[in-house]
Design an enzyme around this catalytic site. Structure first.
Site, mmCIF file in Angstrom:
data_model
loop_
_atom_site.group_PDB
_atom_site.id
_atom_site.type_symbol
_atom_site.label_atom_id
_atom_site.label_comp_id
_atom_site.label_asym_id
_atom_site.label_seq_id
_atom_site.Cartn_x
_atom_site.Cartn_y
_atom_site.Cartn_z
ATOM 1 N N ARG A 38 0.805 -1.219 0.000
ATOM 2 C CA ARG A 38 0.000 0.000 0.000
ATOM 3 C C ARG A 38 0.839 1.270 0.000
ATOM 4 N NH1 ARG A 38 -4.666 0.606 4.406
ATOM 5 N NH2 ARG A 38 -5.244 -1.346 3.389
ATOM 6 N N HIS A 84 -8.133 -3.626 -7.743
ATOM 7 C CA HIS A 84 -7.865 -2.889 -6.502
ATOM 8 C C HIS A 84 -9.163 -2.705 -5.723
ATOM 9 C CE1 HIS A 84 -4.925 -0.531 -4.240
ATOM 10 N NE2 HIS A 84 -5.822 0.420 -4.081
ATOM 11 N N TYR A 128 -17.216 13.415 -15.119
ATOM 12 C CA TYR A 128 -17.027 14.563 -16.012
ATOM 13 C C TYR A 128 -15.664 14.563 -16.705
ATOM 14 C CZ TYR A 128 -21.027 16.410 -13.420
ATOM 15 O OH TYR A 128 -22.254 16.581 -12.843
#
Length: 760
Positions: A38, A84, A128
């Protein structure tokens, strides 16, 4: 029917274990997962798993630089669905950072739409925005289809993902990384690719090269937002040698074009001698809006009175305009004050803590890190070579079979036409392998041209030549280093100093000696009258008004101390518990109201009483005395306190308190002390020790009671005191020899007419 012996009690699976052992075992698993999967980047490709999976998913979606953009939501969906299993917000945030040219020195994602800005504004929602890979990302992933890396199963076992990316782009140092794991962290700044490659080439050519040799070509950080690193070369070199350190990073003052020249000092000259200062670059990771807010607060709080205004005139380029209060302001003083009071100067920590090729975390120095990266690239080169040799061997097998077929074309056709099972017949007659025979049977008729035979023979020769070269590469470490040097040199052309992406942005230059900086220079000097009431309310009236003026106080309160000062002065406040506190005269509230309690500004013990309020005089001395007649002289510069808690000066205990604080004029040479028993004593000032802290020495000995008052004087001028009544006359006693004895004596009764309250 199931027998009883087949029945298993689910509680048989319970293991009795100590709670602390079970907890530590599970926490260790969590910690290792955080460290290796991580938070820490891999040395080989410089990526954390989330970034690697993002780029891999975009590659699977064929989002190459020449292809059309795809919605970020599509990318994020693929990442969290296949590779993930974390929140979409965290994955999208990671993707946004990869696209921000002010966050990454060499962006790996090319974004279209609102991906945030340097002001600190967030990106638009992922529905967007659109994205695709950059050329740099393609270079980082080059070789994924050439057997260079191991593929590992995804979290649900349905798919595969690469363990690392094999590309030759040195992403770890080029883009840097930050992360906090369990018990360890990493903080790596970005660097210039050309300098990284130069240092790597030097290390390949001269493995015995020292760290100092590397630092000749490897200058230091190169942040995405530019700026200046102002530490000494020795400090920078030491940080990279150990893998730990910190750099002072400053923003850059540089104005736009004025006339025909560039103004590197940041000063834009206006008409009539006016000028303004322009900030063109800010420290890395500092939101521009935060910096402007800091400067505006300094102006609003009058903590930077030499600055009149701040304006943000930025477009794509940063341009923050600072307008001085007057044209007589020293520009260098203004710059230095901004470095001290705002985030125009920050510190970036260097902690080269990475996962090595064995996935083991550790802090590495620059040389070791580059060596390990070279080893990993050599390993990738060997893997690619072996993979290519396998492909060549497989192709040579087929080409050899095709050539046999062309040499015996009529017989091959005859066998195919006449035999029910032509494959084993062909294999036996022409000594073909199973793959060769199968390939011949699958040939198309149009391939039976004479030209095709010539092409096959040419291909066979080319493959044998390539095979020989690759085998020589496998057998020769020198050839491997030469090949790596050639690949690095080719990569360097894309990031050379004369390219827009490769040009160094951050200047490495030790800071010049700074302008003498004092916060007092930031304060406008104005006269004030300071008033402290009996209940501890303090205020400052503008100007020097009469100290016996009719100041208003709250009911039940009254005057305690009043003095004249300047706003640039420091005030010393002494409490009877022996502590001294410091207040800036410019920090006091105005005198229109009753002021503010001094205890809201200073941490004065609720049981302590204020015994003195004075203006700090540099290099002066004060006489300090307790109620039991012990005391010493203290230098005023040693009494200044840096914190609200003040500074302990006179040691006190139950029944003992600081009772008197008086200034010692430089011309005075004796001390006069009077006790509650009305005994007067005069001794030489030389007998009074100068101390920074303590109980002091005995000034006068008492059988009963304690000290009433003490004062310093000049012996030849005598001792003076105000007469009683309304006359206002002053009495002077010139002959003090009857009372002049050694310090610590009992003294004798004072001259006739001495005040009955035993005060001088």
């Amino acid at each position: 029917m199931v027998s009883k012996t087949d029945d298993k009690d689910p509680f048989d699976a319970i293991v009795d274990a100590p709670f602390d052992a079970a907890l530590s075992e599970r926490y260790l698993v969590y910690a290792l997962s955080t460290i290796t999967a991580r938070s820490l980047p891999d040395l080989r490709d410089g990526l954390k798993p989330v970034h690697r999976r993002l780029l891999w998913a975009m590659r699977q979606l064929k989002l190459d630089p020449g292809q059309a953009y795809k919605k970020s939501a599509r990318v994020v969906g693929d990442v969290i669905g296949k590779y993930h299993p974390h929140g979409d917000a965290s994955v999208y945030d990671a993707m946004v950072r990869l696209a921000q040219d002010f966050s990454l020195r060499y962006p790996l994602v090319q974004g279209q739409g609102n991906f945030g800005n340097i002001d600190g504004d967030n990106a638009a929602a992922y529905r967007y925005t659109e994205a695709r890979l950059t050329k740099t990302a393609i270079q980082l992933m080059a070789g994924l289809d050439e057997g260079t890396v191991k593929y590992i199963p995804t979290y649900n076992g349905e798919d595969e993902e690469p363990e690392i990316f094999p590309g030759i782009f040195p992403n770890l140092l080029a883009n840097g990384a930050t992360g906090i794991a369990v018990g360890m962290a990493t903080s790596i700044p970005s660097h210039n690719v050309a300098e990284i490659i130069d240092a790597t080439l030097l290390l390949i050519e001269r493995p015995e090269a020292t760290h100092e040799d590397l630092m000749q070509v490897f200058k230091g950080p190169d942040f995405a937002t530019g700026g200046l690193v102002v530490d000494s070369p020795e400090l920078i070199s030491s940080a990279y040698e150990s893998g730990k350190g910190a750099f002072r990073v400053r923003g850059r003052f540089s104005a736009g074009r004025v006339g025909d020249g560039w103004e590197p000092t940041g000063i834009e000259k206006l008409g009539s001698g006016q000028w303004q200062l322009v900030i063109s670059e800010i420290p890395y990771m500092l939101p521009k809006a935060k910096l402007i807010e800091q400067i505006a607060n300094l102006i609003g709080d009058r903590k930077l009175p030499i600055l009149g205004d701040v304006r943000d005139e930025s477009d794509e380029a940063i341009r923050i305009v600072l307008v001085p209060k007057s044209r007589n302001v020293d520009p260098e003083l203004l710059k230095e004050s901004l470095y001290r009071l705002t985030d125009m100067e920050t510190r970036f920590t260097l902690n080269l803590n990475v996962l090595d090729a064995h996935r083991t975390p550790g802090v590495m120095g620059l040389k070791l890190l580059l060596q390990e990266w070279v080893y990993s690239q050599i390993d990738i080169l060997l893997r690619r070579t072996r993979h290519r040799l396998e492909k060549i061997a497989a192709r040579l097998e087929l080409v050899a079979g095709y050539i046999i077929a062309y040499l015996n074309l009529d017989r091959i056709i005859e066998i195919i036409r006449t035999e029910d099972e032509p494959k084993p017949v062909m294999m036996a007659e022409f000594e073909l392998t199973d793959r060769q025979a199968e390939a011949i049977l699958n040939m198309r008729l149009r391939s039976l041209r004479k030209l095709e035979e010539m092409e096959l023979r040419r291909e066979h020769e080319d493959l044998l030549k390539e095979q020989g070269e690759l085998q020589a590469l496998l057998d020769s470490p020198a050839r491997q280093r030469t090949r790596l040097k050639r690949d690095l040199a080719n990569l360097r052309k894309d990031y050379a100093e004369d390219t827009a992406l490769g040009r160094r942005r951050t200047t490495i230059a030790q800071a010049t000696p700074t302008v003498a900086f004092s916060m007092d220079a930031m304060i406008e000097k104005e006269p004030v009258t300071v008033v402290l009431s009996q209940r501890g309310w303090i205020r400052a009236a503008r100007g020097h008004v009469a100290l016996d003026s009719d100041f208003k106080f709250k009911e039940g309160d009254g005057p305690a101390f009043a003095l004249h000062a300047q706003t640039t002065d420091k005030l010393l406040i002494a409490a009877d518990n022996g502590r001294f506190y410091t207040l800036g005269a410019d920090k006091l509230p105005g005198a229109r109201g009753f002021g503010e309690p001094v205890r809201t500004m200073l941490d004065i013990d609720p049981d302590a009483h204020i015994v003195a309020l004075l203006v700090h005089r540099p290099k002066g001395q004060l006489l300090l005395a307790s109620n039991l007649g012990r005391g010493f002289a203290a230098e005023t510069d040693e009494l200044l306190a840096d914190t609200r808690r003040g500074k302990a000066v006179m040691s006190t205990k139950p029944g003992v308190r600081l009772a008197l604080v008086r200034e010692i004029p430089s011309a005075h040479d004796h001390v006069a002390v009077v006790g509650d028993n009305r005994k007067l004593l005069v001794f030489s000032l030389e007998e009074l020790p100068i101390m920074a802290k303590g109980q002091g020495v005995t000034l006068q000995r008492y059988r009963d009671g304690g000290m009433s008052d003490a004062v310093t004087l000049k012996l030849e001028d005598g001792l003076s005191w105000t007469m009683g009544g309304d006359s206002g006359r002053t009495r002077v006693e010139k002959d003090l020899m009857p009372w002049k004895v050694a310090r610590g004596a009992a003294g004798r009764l004072p001259p006739q007419g001495f005040p009955r309250d035993n005060k001088f």
